[in-house]
Design a protein around this motif. Sequence first.
Motif, PDB file in Angstrom:
ATOM      1  N   PHE A 491       1.037  -1.228   0.218  1.00 16.74           N
ATOM      2  CA  PHE A 491       0.011  -0.068  -0.074  1.00 16.74           C
ATOM      3  C   PHE A 491       0.717   1.170  -0.084  1.00 16.74           C
ATOM      4  CE2 PHE A 491       0.559   1.563   4.485  1.00 16.74           C
ATOM      5  CZ  PHE A 491       0.817   0.474   5.084  1.00 16.74           C
ATOM      6  N   ALA A 492       0.143   2.384  -0.034  1.00 17.11           N
ATOM      7  CA  ALA A 492       1.182   3.639  -0.371  1.00 17.11           C
ATOM      8  C   ALA A 492       0.540   4.609   0.552  1.00 17.11           C
ATOM      9  CB  ALA A 492       1.201   3.964  -1.823  1.00 17.11           C
ATOM     10  N   VAL A 493       1.481   5.477   1.030  1.00 19.57           N
ATOM     11  CA  VAL A 493       1.050   7.036   1.893  1.00 19.57           C
ATOM     12  C   VAL A 493       1.443   8.133   1.079  1.00 19.57           C
ATOM     13  CG1 VAL A 493       1.554   8.137   4.034  1.00 19.57           C
ATOM     14  CG2 VAL A 493       1.355   5.398   4.184  1.00 19.57           C
ATOM     15  N   ALA A 586       5.290   7.328  -0.373  1.00 19.12           N
ATOM     16  CA  ALA A 586       6.035   5.973   0.390  1.00 19.12           C
ATOM     17  C   ALA A 586       5.137   4.764   0.221  1.00 19.12           C
ATOM     18  CB  ALA A 586       6.393   6.516   1.743  1.00 19.12           C
ATOM     19  N   VAL A 587       5.982   4.024  -0.229  1.00 18.73           N
ATOM     20  CA  VAL A 587       5.315   2.560  -0.286  1.00 18.73           C
ATOM     21  C   VAL A 587       5.698   1.368   0.570  1.00 18.73           C
ATOM     22  CG1 VAL A 587       4.773   0.590  -2.126  1.00 18.73           C
ATOM     23  CG2 VAL A 587       5.033   3.036  -3.108  1.00 18.73           C
ATOM     24  N   TYR A 588       4.515   0.870   1.199  1.00 16.62           N
ATOM     25  CA  TYR A 588       5.043  -0.224   2.293  1.00 16.62           C
ATOM     26  C   TYR A 588       5.234  -1.536   1.278  1.00 16.62           C
ATOM     27  CZ  TYR A 588       4.142  -3.874   5.818  1.00 16.62           C
ATOM     28  OH  TYR A 588       4.574  -4.832   6.542  1.00 16.62           O
ATOM     29  N   PHE A 620       9.360   8.262  -3.060  1.00 12.37           N
ATOM     30  CA  PHE A 620      10.530   8.170  -2.059  1.00 12.37           C
ATOM     31  C   PHE A 620      11.664   7.443  -2.447  1.00 12.37           C
ATOM     32  CE2 PHE A 620      12.965   8.697   1.828  1.00 12.37           C
ATOM     33  CZ  PHE A 620      13.668   7.385   2.115  1.00 12.37           C
ATOM     34  N   ALA A 621      11.570   6.465  -3.329  1.00  9.17           N
ATOM     35  CA  ALA A 621      12.512   5.485  -4.085  1.00  9.17           C
ATOM     36  C   ALA A 621      12.655   5.769  -5.326  1.00  9.17           C
ATOM     37  CB  ALA A 621      12.362   3.877  -3.608  1.00  9.17           C
TER      38      ALA A 621
END
Length: 885
Positions: A491-493, A586-588, A620-621
Amino acid sequence: MPQHKIDQQRIGFVAGAILIVVSILVGVMVFYIMQRHTEALLRQSLQTSLQNHVDIAQSEIRGAFEKGQTVATRPLLINQMEYANTHSGDNATLTVLTKAAQSFLSTGLTAISLFDAEGKEVADAGAFLQKPALSVPVNTAGRTQILFSTRFFLRTEVNMMKAGRVVGRVVTETPLPTLDSIFKSVARSGKTAELALCASTGANQMQCFPTTLTRHVITIAKRSPKGTPLPMTHALEGETGFIIAQDYRRQEVVAAYSPVGDLGLGMVLKMDSAELYAPIWSQLRYLLPLIVAMLAIALLLLRWLLTPLINELVRSEREARAANVRLRDSENRVRMLLDNVDEGIVSISSNGMIELFNPGAERMFNYRSADILGENISMLMPEPYRSEHDQYLERYLQTGESHVIGAAREVSAQRSNGETFPMELRVSEFSLDGKRMFIGIMRDITERKATEEKIIRLAHFDALTDLPNRRLVEDRIQQTIAWARRADAQFAVMFIDLDKFKSINDTLGHNVGDQLLQMVAQRLIESLRAEDTVGRQGGDEFIVLLASLSAAEDSAVVAQKILSALSAPFVINGQDLHTGASIGIAVYPQDGADVETLLKNSDTAMYHAKEAGRSNYQFFAQTMNAAAAERLLLESSLRQAIDRNQLLLHYQPLVNIADGRIVATEALVRWNHPELGLISPARFIPIAEDSGVIIPLGDWVLRRACYQLKQWREQGIALQRMVVNLSPRQFRQKHLVQTFTQVLKETGVDPHWLGLEVTESVIMENPEEAIGILCELKALGIELSLDDFGTGYSSLSYLKRFPIDKLKIDQSFVRDITTDPDDEGMVAAIIVMAHQLNIRVVAEGVETEAQLAFLRGQGCDEYQGYYFSRPLPADELDTSSVAAR
C-alpha cells in the motif's frame, strides 16, 4: 350393702367422673391443638404457594416483554426500518425486514409485525391471536396486553427509536406457558381450589381470566352486594395478605391475595372453607368414639385411645409435609430460573442487607453467596457511592423519591478484588410477607463500554474539512500495515502539500482559505476509492492512504489523478482560484515498515516534488519512477495486444468437494508479449483497468470463453458452467446487461451456462446501484459469485441483499488454515454464515491435501487451486472428471 361395696361404687363413681373429665379435657385439648397446628400449616402453605405463583407469573411476563423490547432495539432492524421510511416500497428492504421478523420467531415469539414511521405494516411473521376471549393491559413501557384464548399470550407494542426519533413500531406476541401450567397445577390441589388472575376495568369492576373453577372470562364487581370487598379487590389495590371472606360465588373461602408486581394485575389463591377445614372436622369421627371407649374401659385401655389420635396426627402432618414438598418444588423451579440466567440478581431488605445472591452475581462480583448474604449491599459499590448508599436508601423509604426504581441505568460496581467495572442496573421494589424488599437485575457492560470508548477515541475528525485528522489516519495506516504484513500486500502513503495556498490565504483572507481547503478535501475524496483514506495533517497539508496496490507504480496513477483534479480552478465568491499540489509517495514495505517511517519518507518525497518544480509527484525510492515508466510502456503495448493476437485464455477447474468432479472452469487471460514474454495478469490487468483497455479486453475474454464452452459441449464435454471475471470498470458500464445479452446471443451460449465473478470492493462502491445491476444479470439466468471475499471493507450488512449464488474465500485466508488459528476460524465462520444465507462457498488457492481435508470437514462446497490443477490451455485441460448435468 357392705361398706367396701359402697366405697367401691363411690371410688368407681369418682374414678368414672375423673375419667370422664380427664377424657373430655384431653379430647378437647388434642382437638384444639391439632386444629390450630393444621390451620397454621394450611394457611402458610396457601400464602407461600400464591407468592411463588406471583413471582413466576411476573418473571415470565417481564421476560416476554423484554423479548419485544430486544427486537425494537436491534441496530440492524432500526437501520433497515429507517431506510424503508425513506425508500417506500423497496422490495429488497422489505425482504430483509421480513427475514429479520421471521428470524425472531426462533427466540420464542409466535408472531411479530413491523410498522414504519407512518404506521404502515411493512413486514410480519407468525400468526397473531385472533379474537381473544380476554385482553388485559399491563403496566409496562409501550402498549402491552395479556391475551387469553385457550392459552395465555403477551402482546407488546414498542416504538423503534433512533437519535430520539420514532422510526418504526414493533408488535410481538409471546406465549406464556408457565402461566398456563400454574393454573393447571392448582387444579390438582383440591376440588374447590381456585387460582384467579384479574385486572381492574374501572373503579367498581374487574375482569378475570378463566380459573380452575370458572372456564370462561368473567366480569364482576369488586365488592359484594353488602359492600364487602372481594379478596381480589385487595390484590388490585396493591395489598398482600390472607382473608376468610365470601368470593364472587358467595361461598365462604379462605384466600391468599397479592398484586402481580406493578403490572396492574392481582392474583388470588383460595379454597372453600368447608374443604380446607374438612380434614380438621373429619377428626371428630375418630375422636368422639375414642372418648366413649375411654369411658367404657379401664385406664389400661387409655393408650388404645391415644393410638388412633396419634395416627391421625401423623396423617395430618404427612399431608402438611406433602404440601411443603410441593412448595419446595415450586421454590426449586424459581431457584433454577435464578441460577441459570446470565444476569446477576440480588435482593436486599429495606435496611440494605443482601438476602439473595444468584450464581450470575457470584460470577460478576467474584463473591460466594455464602460469604455475602447478610452483608450490606454497599460493599458492592465503589466510593463515594458506598458511603452515600445508606443515606440514599433511608431518604427513599421516607420520601419515596428515587431515580433508580424501575429504570435501567449505568452505574459503577466493585468486584471482590477492588476492581471497578461499569454495570447496567434495573431495580424493582416488591413486598414479601409484609416486608419491603428490593431486587436488582445487573449486567456487566465492561466489553460494551470498552467498544464504545474505542469508537469515540477513533472518531476524531478535522473540524474544518470533516476529514480524519492525523491521529485517525495513523491508526488506519497501522491497521493497514497489520493487514499487508499478513496478506503479503503493498500500500502507499501520500503526503500532499498545496501550492500557492499561503499566498491565497494571506491575500484573500482566512475565510476564503478555509473554503478552498474544504473544496480541496472534497476533490481528494472524489479522486480516491472508497477503501482509501484522506486526512488533514494540518494547515494546507493532507495525507492519503491507498489501502491496497496491485503494483507499487499504481500509486503514480492516483497521484496524477489528484494533480489533475486540483489543477482545475476553484470558484469561490465568483472568483477563479488556481492552486496545485506537490505529492510525496512512500510505499510499504519498501519505504518503511511502520507508521512513523512511512509518514516521514512520504514527507521527504513531497519536498523533493516541490524542489522539482511543484505540481508533480515523487516516489521516495527513485527506482519506483523507473517502474512507473515501465507501466506506461505496458499500457501502450496492451492497447495493441488484442489486435495482434497476443492474448490467450487459460482455464482453471472449480471442483465439487463432495465427489471430486469438475463443475465449472474459470477463464483467465494471459498476455504473451513478443519481447517481454508471458506477463502476469497481476501486472497488466490493473493497467488495463486504469487505462480503460479493460472494456475491450473484457469483451474479448467473454466471447472467447463462450466459444470455448460451446465447443466443449459440442464435443460431448458436459461442463456445467464457464466462469469469467467482471472488472470494476466493466461493472460500471451503463450498458453492461445489454452487452452480455448480445455476446450470449452471438455465441449461442445459454445464460445458465455462464458464471460471473465480481469483487467485494467493486459492488461496495455503490451498493444500492450494484444490487440493481446484479439483479438484472441474475434475471438472465447467469450465476453470480462474490470474489476475494473478506479482503475488502466489510459488506456483511449488504451480503444478504446481494443476489449472489457463490461466495469465494480469498486464497490469503486459505493459505494458512492448517497452521493459523485465526485463518482457520475466519474460514469456518465464512462457510457457516454463507450457508445460513443459502449461498454456496468456493475456496481459492487450495494447494495441499490438508487444506482440502479441512474445507471438507467444514462443509465447503467447491474448491479451486493448484492441488487439482493449474490454469491450463483448453487442449491441455483434463475434462474426464466433468460432473454430469
